[in-house]
Design a protein around this motif. Sequence first.
Motif, PDB file in Angstrom:
ATOM      1  N   LEU A 113       0.140  13.243  -3.898  1.00  0.00           N
ATOM      2  CA  LEU A 113       0.961  13.839  -4.950  1.00  0.00           C
ATOM      3  C   LEU A 113       0.706  13.193  -6.304  1.00  0.00           C
ATOM      4  CD1 LEU A 113       4.372  14.228  -3.067  1.00  0.00           C
ATOM      5  CD2 LEU A 113       2.682  15.989  -3.581  1.00  0.00           C
ATOM      6  N   ALA A 114       0.466  11.845  -6.308  1.00  0.00           N
ATOM      7  CA  ALA A 114       0.179  11.167  -7.581  1.00  0.00           C
ATOM      8  C   ALA A 114      -1.117  11.682  -8.203  1.00  0.00           C
ATOM      9  CB  ALA A 114       0.122   9.659  -7.363  1.00  0.00           C
ATOM     10  N   ALA A 115      -2.128  11.918  -7.347  1.00  0.00           N
ATOM     11  CA  ALA A 115      -3.391  12.454  -7.875  1.00  0.00           C
ATOM     12  C   ALA A 115      -3.212  13.883  -8.386  1.00  0.00           C
ATOM     13  CB  ALA A 115      -4.461  12.394  -6.779  1.00  0.00           C
ATOM     14  N   ARG A 116      -2.353  14.718  -7.670  1.00  0.00           N
ATOM     15  CA  ARG A 116      -2.140  16.107  -8.109  1.00  0.00           C
ATOM     16  C   ARG A 116      -1.335  16.154  -9.402  1.00  0.00           C
ATOM     17  NH1 ARG A 116       0.917  19.682  -3.908  1.00  0.00           N
ATOM     18  NH2 ARG A 116      -0.949  19.085  -2.698  1.00  0.00           N
ATOM     19  N   TRP A 117      -0.296  15.316  -9.485  1.00  0.00           N
ATOM     20  CA  TRP A 117       0.565  15.355 -10.668  1.00  0.00           C
ATOM     21  C   TRP A 117      -0.076  14.698 -11.895  1.00  0.00           C
ATOM     22  CZ3 TRP A 117       5.462  13.454  -7.615  1.00  0.00           C
ATOM     23  CH2 TRP A 117       5.920  14.523  -6.787  1.00  0.00           C
ATOM     24  N   LYS A 118      -1.194  13.972 -11.654  1.00  0.00           N
ATOM     25  CA  LYS A 118      -1.902  13.351 -12.783  1.00  0.00           C
ATOM     26  C   LYS A 118      -2.448  14.401 -13.724  1.00  0.00           C
ATOM     27  CE  LYS A 118      -5.573  10.028 -13.811  1.00  0.00           C
ATOM     28  NZ  LYS A 118      -6.612   9.110 -13.237  1.00  0.00           N
TER      29      LYS A 118
ATOM     30  N   GLU B  32       0.848  -1.191   0.000  1.00  0.00           N
ATOM     31  CA  GLU B  32       0.000   0.000   0.000  1.00  0.00           C
ATOM     32  C   GLU B  32       0.886   1.243   0.000  1.00  0.00           C
ATOM     33  OE1 GLU B  32      -3.578   2.111   0.020  1.00  0.00           O
ATOM     34  OE2 GLU B  32      -3.159  -0.009  -0.268  1.00  0.00           O
ATOM     35  N   GLN B  33       0.595   2.230  -0.869  1.00  0.00           N
ATOM     36  CA  GLN B  33       1.329   3.494  -0.928  1.00  0.00           C
ATOM     37  C   GLN B  33       0.951   4.386   0.255  1.00  0.00           C
ATOM     38  OE1 GLN B  33       0.375   5.149  -4.714  1.00  0.00           O
ATOM     39  NE2 GLN B  33       1.899   3.925  -5.821  1.00  0.00           N
ATOM     40  N   SER B  34       1.938   5.296   0.608  1.00  0.00           N
ATOM     41  CA  SER B  34       1.661   6.224   1.705  1.00  0.00           C
ATOM     42  C   SER B  34       0.610   7.240   1.289  1.00  0.00           C
ATOM     43  CB  SER B  34       2.954   6.943   2.115  1.00  0.00           C
ATOM     44  OG  SER B  34       3.406   7.754   1.063  1.00  0.00           O
ATOM     45  N   GLY B  35       0.056   7.877   2.272  1.00  0.00           N
ATOM     46  CA  GLY B  35      -0.981   8.874   1.980  1.00  0.00           C
ATOM     47  C   GLY B  35      -0.440  10.031   1.157  1.00  0.00           C
TER      48      GLY B  35
END
Length: 450
Positions: A56-61, A48-51
Motif C-alpha cells: 500500500l505504501a508503494a501504491r500510495w506513493k 520490518e513492515q508487513s507485506g
Amino acid sequence: MPIAEDPEPRPAEGREPGGSDPSEAGGKDPFAGLVLDEEFVRSAAVKEQSGRTRVLAARWKHTPPVDPGGRRSVNEGPAATKRRFGRRPKLQVVDPWGNPRPPKRRRLEWRTPLFIVLTIAVLLAALNVDGLRNWYADHYGESSGTAPSAATTPAPTVAPETAKPTAAPPSVDPKQPTVTRPWAGSPAETWPTGAAGIEIPAAQAVGVFDEDQVTAQLKLVKDFLVAANLDPQVIAGGKPDGALAMMDRAAQEKPSRALASPDAEHDPTSWFPRFDPREAIPVGDTVKVQGWMKFESDGDRGLLVHTDYTFVYAVRPGPEAEQRAAASPTARPSAPDAPSDGTAKPVSWTLSPADDVAGDTWTARTIVRRATDFRFYDPGKYRANPQKINISMTKSNFGNSSCDTTDGYFHPQFRQFARPHPEVTGPKVDPYDHSQELETGHGCHQTSRS
C-alpha cells in the motif's frame, strides 16, 4: 580478471599460523550464545513492515488514497442510519478495513406474493365488473343489476306460533323470487324451515290417556304432518307411502281413493302437496312452515288434537310449463302416472331439460293452509288403534294454484308465462293470513300476494 577488494582488511581469525586473535574469542563464533526470543524481537530498534503495508505504501506513493466520506474505523463499529417511517435504524456493515459492504439481497417475504395475488384479483374484478356485481347479488344482495343495501340482510327467524295469531303477517316489499332467493318478497322468508316450524305443546294426561301416551300421540301427529307435507319425494309428485302407513286402516280409504282416481270430489291435494314435475320443480328441499298445535279432551271418545299450519313451497318452471300455461284448461295434458315405488321420478324423465325453459331463473310460490283435527279414540270403547292417525276433519286453502284442474297436483302460475284467468271470480284473499277461520267454498279466489 580483477577482484574487488574489501574496503577494510579482514581481521585475523586467529587461525593463521602464528597469527593473533583480536576478537579474543579464542577461535569461537561470537553469535553462538545469541538467543532470538520474543524479548529480543520486541527490543529491536528497527522493525520490518508487513507485506500489505509495503504494497500500500508503494501504491500510495504515486496515487494517494481518497476519503469517500463514509469510511469508518473498524474500532468505531458499524454506523447507524437514520430512522425512517418509524422503522428500526439499519446498521451499515463495513469490512475489516472500514470500507462499507454492499447490502445483501433480502429474502422474499410472505407479504410479497400476497400483494401479487391481491393485485391480480383487483385487475380481474376491474375487467369484469358486471360479473362481480352479479355474483355479489346472487349471494348477498338483490337481483342482478341492483346495488346491495342493508335491506338485503336476512332477518332473524321468528319462533313457531303457540296459538292462533291476531293479525296477518306484516307486508314486505314485493320482489321477484329467483332460484337463488326463492323467498324474496314473502313473509315466509323469516318463518321456520321444515319440521322446526311444527312445535309440540307440553303434554298432560287427558281422559284414559296418561301423559306419556299423550306425548307419543302428539309426536305422531307431528310425524304425520312432516311425512305428508314436507317429504321432498311427495312434493315432487311421489306417492305418500310414509304418511299412509301412519294412518288407521279406515282413515286410509279416502286419500288412497283420491290418489288412485283424482277428481273434483276426491282431490289428493286436500291431504298431500304434489307438483307435476313436467310443470313445476321444487327449488331445493326447503319448505317454510308457520302455525300451531293444541289438544283437548274429546269426552268419551278420547283425545282431540287441533292443528292449523301454513306451508309455503318454492318451485321453478318445468320443461312443459310454458306450453301448459298457454293451453286452455280443456286442452291440458293428462296427469302423469304416479310412481309405483312411492318416490318421485328424477328430472331426467322429462321431455327436455328444465334449463331449456325460458326464464327458468324466475320462481313462484304456492301457499297451502291446512286446518286438521286428529282424533285418538279410547281403545276400550272403539275399535281403533290409539297409535295410528285418524283424521276427524280437514280443510285446506291454496294460494297460487289452478282452480280448474283436479288431477291430483298443484298447478302454480309463473310470472314469465302469465295468461288471463277468467275462471278466477272469487274475492281477493291473503294466503299468509291465518288469523281468521279457514273458510272454503267461496269459488276460485285470487291471492293478494304470493
